[in-house]
Design an enzyme around this catalytic site. Sequence first.
Site, PDB file in Angstrom:
ATOM      1  N   SER A 147       0.821  -1.338   0.264  1.00 38.60           N
ATOM      2  CA  SER A 147       0.050  -0.123   0.005  1.00 38.60           C
ATOM      3  C   SER A 147       1.001   1.194   0.021  1.00 38.60           C
ATOM      4  O   SER A 147       2.052   1.037   0.450  1.00 38.60           O
ATOM      5  CB  SER A 147      -0.854  -0.053   1.309  1.00 38.60           C
ATOM      6  OG  SER A 147       0.040   0.338   2.481  1.00 38.60           O
ATOM      7  N   ASP A 148       0.285   2.417  -0.650  1.00 37.86           N
ATOM      8  CA  ASP A 148       0.849   3.686   0.005  1.00 37.86           C
ATOM      9  C   ASP A 148       0.826   3.958   1.397  1.00 37.86           C
ATOM     10  O   ASP A 148      -0.100   3.308   1.981  1.00 37.86           O
ATOM     11  CB  ASP A 148       0.498   4.723  -1.053  1.00 37.86           C
ATOM     12  CG  ASP A 148       1.396   6.011  -0.999  1.00 37.86           C
ATOM     13  OD1 ASP A 148       2.223   6.241  -0.337  1.00 37.86           O
ATOM     14  OD2 ASP A 148       1.465   6.830  -2.094  1.00 37.86           O
ATOM     15  N   TRP A 149       1.613   4.770   2.046  1.00 38.12           N
ATOM     16  CA  TRP A 149       1.720   4.939   3.214  1.00 38.12           C
ATOM     17  C   TRP A 149       0.380   5.866   3.747  1.00 38.12           C
ATOM     18  O   TRP A 149       0.335   6.991   3.485  1.00 38.12           O
ATOM     19  CB  TRP A 149       2.856   6.201   3.515  1.00 38.12           C
ATOM     20  CG  TRP A 149       4.018   5.333   3.802  1.00 38.12           C
ATOM     21  CD1 TRP A 149       4.912   5.087   4.984  1.00 38.12           C
ATOM     22  CD2 TRP A 149       4.663   4.255   3.047  1.00 38.12           C
ATOM     23  NE1 TRP A 149       5.985   4.366   4.656  1.00 38.12           N
ATOM     24  CE2 TRP A 149       5.891   3.644   3.831  1.00 38.12           C
ATOM     25  CE3 TRP A 149       4.277   3.588   1.772  1.00 38.12           C
ATOM     26  CZ2 TRP A 149       6.595   2.612   3.142  1.00 38.12           C
ATOM     27  CZ3 TRP A 149       5.154   2.507   1.132  1.00 38.12           C
ATOM     28  CH2 TRP A 149       6.320   2.298   1.789  1.00 38.12           C
ATOM     29  N   GLY A 150      -0.615   5.252   4.504  1.00 35.59           N
ATOM     30  CA  GLY A 150      -1.830   5.598   4.994  1.00 35.59           C
ATOM     31  C   GLY A 150      -2.876   5.415   3.869  1.00 35.59           C
ATOM     32  O   GLY A 150      -3.890   6.156   3.927  1.00 35.59           O
TER      33      GLY A 150
END
Length: 742
Positions: free
Chosen positions: A277-280
């Site tokens: 995932s991307d961060w957040g």
Amino acid sequence: MRIGLILALAYFAASALANAALAGSAPAHPWDDPMLPPDRRAVLAVAAMTPAEKIGLVHGGLGAPWGGAPKPAGAVGSAGFVPGVPRLGIPPLQETDAELGVGDPGDIRPGDTATAMPSNLALGSTFDPALAVEQGRAVGAEARAKGFDVLLGGTANIIRDPRGGRDFEYVSEDPLLTGTLAGAAVAGAQGNRIISTVKHFVLNDQETDRVVLDARIERAAMRESDLFAFELAIERGRPGSVMCAYNQVDGAYACENDWLLNRVLKTDWHYPGYVMSDWGAVHSTVASALAGLDQESGDQLDTQDFFAVPLAEAVARGEVPAARLDDMVRRILRSVFAAGIYDDPPRPGAFDPAPAAAVAQRIAEAGSVLLKNDGVLPLPPTLPRIAVIGAHADRGVLAGGGSSQVVPTGGIASSEPAPDGFPATLTFDPSSPLDAIRRHAPGAEVGYADGHDVTAAARLAAGADVAIVFADKWMTETADAPDLALPGGQDGLIAAVARANPRTVVVLETGGPVLMPWLARVRGVLEAWYPGQRGGAAVASILFAQANPSGHLPVTWPAGEAQLPHPTLQGDPNGAPRGPVGRGGRYGRIYAADYSEGAAVGYKWFATRHQAPLFPFGFGLSYTSFGLRDLSAGMKDGRLTVGLTVRNAGGRAGAAVPQAYVERPGDPGFPIRLGGFERVELAPGEERRVTFGVDPRLLARFDEAGHVWRIAPGRVRVTAGFDAVHRGLAAETDVSAASLAP
Ligand code: BGC
């Protein structure tokens, strides 16, 4: 204790028992044999893992101190860290941002520096996959020498809007150019026995509202544009991981989008690696795991640890099959084995920064685009008086903001608060253009004015034989530019200098196209983008013809916002969080952005609207001149093959970038497409025959209902030139009907 947690612990215990025998049985692990295929090794390793070990690999946190907690034990210090499994010899995943060089956000590794490469727009402007390989190779080697094994590099988003805050991180508006160069950079990086990533999958094409934006676009159009860029990048680069984006795509977050992850990426494209995932960017446990997300990253930035205890509970409850958890881990380990990390984990060591810096300079030179030259360039080194004005040219060159930012070798040259109270610091990479200009013209009197006092700058210019104005525009992750204007009164400065000195040259350091109300009044314009830590040297070497400019625009340069598919950016710049919201945070209402232009992005949009841009995609001048002749188009071994002869008709060595475009005259909805390109270095008078094989998907339309690429039988029109508008050569041929697997 919650019932879910009890179930999870029971599941852990049962499986741990089953694995105990395996763990103690043999001194060497069965997956140690490097001759076994990575898939097989991964299966063997997964079979030996306890559930807790599996859960440990499918989520990671920041590799940095956070919320009062120190940097995780064993972390080098970077954007992300996933502990390994020492019992089984599985190394930790040390993840660093790397698309423009190895990042060091917040000075986590105090005092550490890395080669600051030019922006990806500069790389895109080179039209040179070989240079992209070198960029990836250099960054990968530096990352490995710092102890990293996963690069968060390789952006393959296409540029849909020239105001996009991350456009400088992206390669181009065209899928073929983007996919080719992004794939080449990934392949170059992974040659270092390191995993590289392709990101942000997909349609993270604007920063405004990025965490609450729902990108609406027809699936077939997506397949022919944004997805095609990723498809090519993945085919060519074979990245170990793909990072899903913040935004939603057609109503589902990109990181819990079954169609994107399970259907397109893993089934249609047979992608064997893992999705991080991307961060957040994670919003659920079960939905994400079932949709194809394999690893949650930077989990402190999510509203909770979705893939830690909640995933174990979901597996225990049977909501996520245990086989799916195994699949997640297998994919991660498959990439670890395939990259060579297991057999040869990185160990911090010495790194010679000189070759990497030389690569940075070559990209800056080959990627700067000469947009206008009324005979003022190149500058003779014998000029007596030169005025250099603006944009901190006495100190360095501008860098873009956000996670791609690099602390350059030698340290940041200059920094200041970002404009308009934006919570960030704007930084300049070393290599002062002023110093470099002085080196090229040792006998000249070279004066500098910072440009804040327009009258003083004009006075300096009036007394000089040439005035070089540097103008810049800072762009950053998490914010788009509201318009295409140069900020801070720089238009007025340039106009005043041009009035004072008829021999005025403008050098732009921008993250995309800008308006040029003064264009007719200046004699030369060079777009250097954000040119990295050797930018000043590169710009000066072009101004004085040590390097012949050869960059070509990877984006259409509009004459104004009214020409864009969305004259006003979609979304509310003040209405939503700018980035990940973290624990306890709230995501706002979802904003639907309608990409009604579909696949008609950039030059395709301009062609369908019959609009004349200020400068077309592919455009770029040289100090020599090139000719094209003898365009041929025909089928060879089932593939459309285009040939043309390119000649250096001028008196200097230089690089031409001939481009071939394809159209289907029988299909009015088929937009013009870049079918092939090549960067060709030619000595004066030299000519070369160039041939491109055109990817068959570029002749096809995606049939979403039939789930297939379809090539309609009939005419293909091929045109060639040095940009997307001026295509002086044409040829036609017929293609037969064909269907291609999605
Ligand atoms: C960016 C990613 C980056 C990650 C880790 C995110 O905000 O979108 O591109 O890799 O942060 O720094």
